[in-house]
Design a protein around this motif. Structure first.
Motif, PDB file in Angstrom:
ATOM      1  N   ARG A 208       0.827  -1.207   0.000  1.00 21.79           N
ATOM      2  CA  ARG A 208       0.000   0.000   0.000  1.00 21.79           C
ATOM      3  C   ARG A 208       0.861   1.257   0.000  1.00 21.79           C
ATOM      4  N   ALA A 209       1.944   1.240   0.783  1.00 16.18           N
ATOM      5  CA  ALA A 209       2.798   2.427   0.848  1.00 16.18           C
ATOM      6  C   ALA A 209       3.484   2.690  -0.494  1.00 16.18           C
ATOM      7  N   SER A 210       4.017   1.658  -1.107  1.00 13.40           N
ATOM      8  CA  SER A 210       4.716   1.849  -2.382  1.00 13.40           C
ATOM      9  C   SER A 210       3.752   2.226  -3.505  1.00 13.40           C
ATOM     10  N   THR A 211       2.575   1.621  -3.514  1.00 14.61           N
ATOM     11  CA  THR A 211       1.596   1.963  -4.548  1.00 14.61           C
ATOM     12  C   THR A 211       1.147   3.413  -4.432  1.00 14.61           C
ATOM     13  N   GLY A 212       0.890   3.859  -3.215  1.00 17.20           N
ATOM     14  CA  GLY A 212       0.486   5.255  -3.018  1.00 17.20           C
ATOM     15  C   GLY A 212       1.569   6.235  -3.439  1.00 17.20           C
ATOM     16  N   LEU A 213       2.832   5.915  -3.169  1.00 18.68           N
ATOM     17  CA  LEU A 213       3.909   6.819  -3.554  1.00 18.68           C
ATOM     18  C   LEU A 213       4.089   6.880  -5.071  1.00 18.68           C
TER      19      LEU A 213
END
Length: 245
Positions: A208-213
């Protein structure tokens, strides 16, 4: 034995016969006297010493610029010269801790010092678990960054503006949940259902963190959020398998 004396009569020349011409010895010249046929340059030590003492002698600092001494207080810190900013690294790490509200503005200035720190931490925790995987982790990091870069640019087409440096930085900083999981795995039995369940939680966190960034830092990435999330899920699942098994 008695010494015998031989009497040699003296040689006398008659008065009318002159004595033979004997070769005359040449008086050697001293070595310090120059030959008249070769020009000789005289060197006066007193005049040379006088000319040397009369000239100016430079007593300023060697290697200085502008005639002044170097002021080390005006120099930048060594970490800033190397491009390593601890405050910026800490801010990016804190932003990943909350996967629902990732601050993408501080990730615009991508760097590799923070990801390298997280990679080394991950290798250290794996080493404490008895797994020497430095080469494997480094190889998977390079392949994962290239894989995500190619996938996103193929999906976005001409509108994709994700470069490899930014992709590597995002993958590295979002490795933080996997690093935390590798530290917790030292106290959890490996290969069990509990370890797999904990790994799934941390993999979803990193995904989730990498996709959002990636979606926030690029143009047109929101249309392909699901495919980007699937690629990130595969990447962090591979790293979690290194911890579980």
């Amino acid at each position: 034995m008695a010494n015998k004396e031989f009497k040699i009569p003296p040689v006398s020349f008659p008065a009318g016969i002159p004595a033979p011409n004997l070769p005359q010895r040449r008086v050697p010249n001293p070595p310090f006297q120059p030959n008249s046929s070769i020009p000789f340059m005289s060197f006066d030590i007193g005049s040379a010493a006088a000319s040397t003492s009369s000239g100016p002698i430079y007593t300023g600092p060697i290697g200085g610029s502008g005639g002044g001494s170097a002021n080390f207080e005006d120099e930048e810190p060594l970490l800033d010269e190397l491009g390593i900013h601890p405050d910026q690294i800490w801010s990016k790490i804190r932003s990943v801790l909350n996967p629902f509200r990732v601050n993408h503005t501080i990730h615009k200035d991508s760097d590799l010092s923070g990801p390298i720190l997280l990679y080394m931490s991950f290798c250290l925790f794996q080493l404490l678990a008895g797994k020497i995987q430095f080469g494997v982790i480094l190889g998977w990091i390079v392949v994962s960054s290239i894989f995500l870069y190619v996938v996103f640019n193929m999906l976005a087409g001409r509108t994709g503006n994700l470069d490899l440096h930014t992709c590597t930085s995002v993958v590295g900083y979002c490795m933080l949940p996997v690093v935390i999981f590798s530290a917790l795995s030292l106290f959890v039995p490996q290969g069990g259902v509990v370890a797999v369940a904990i790994a799934a939680v941390f993999v979803l966190w990193s995904t989730r963190a990498s996709t959002g960034l990636i979606v926030s830092l690029t143009d047109g990435g929101d249309e392909h959020r699901g495919l980007v999330a699937y690629a990130c899920f595969l990447i962090y699942s591979l790293f979690s398998l290194l911890v579980v098994f």
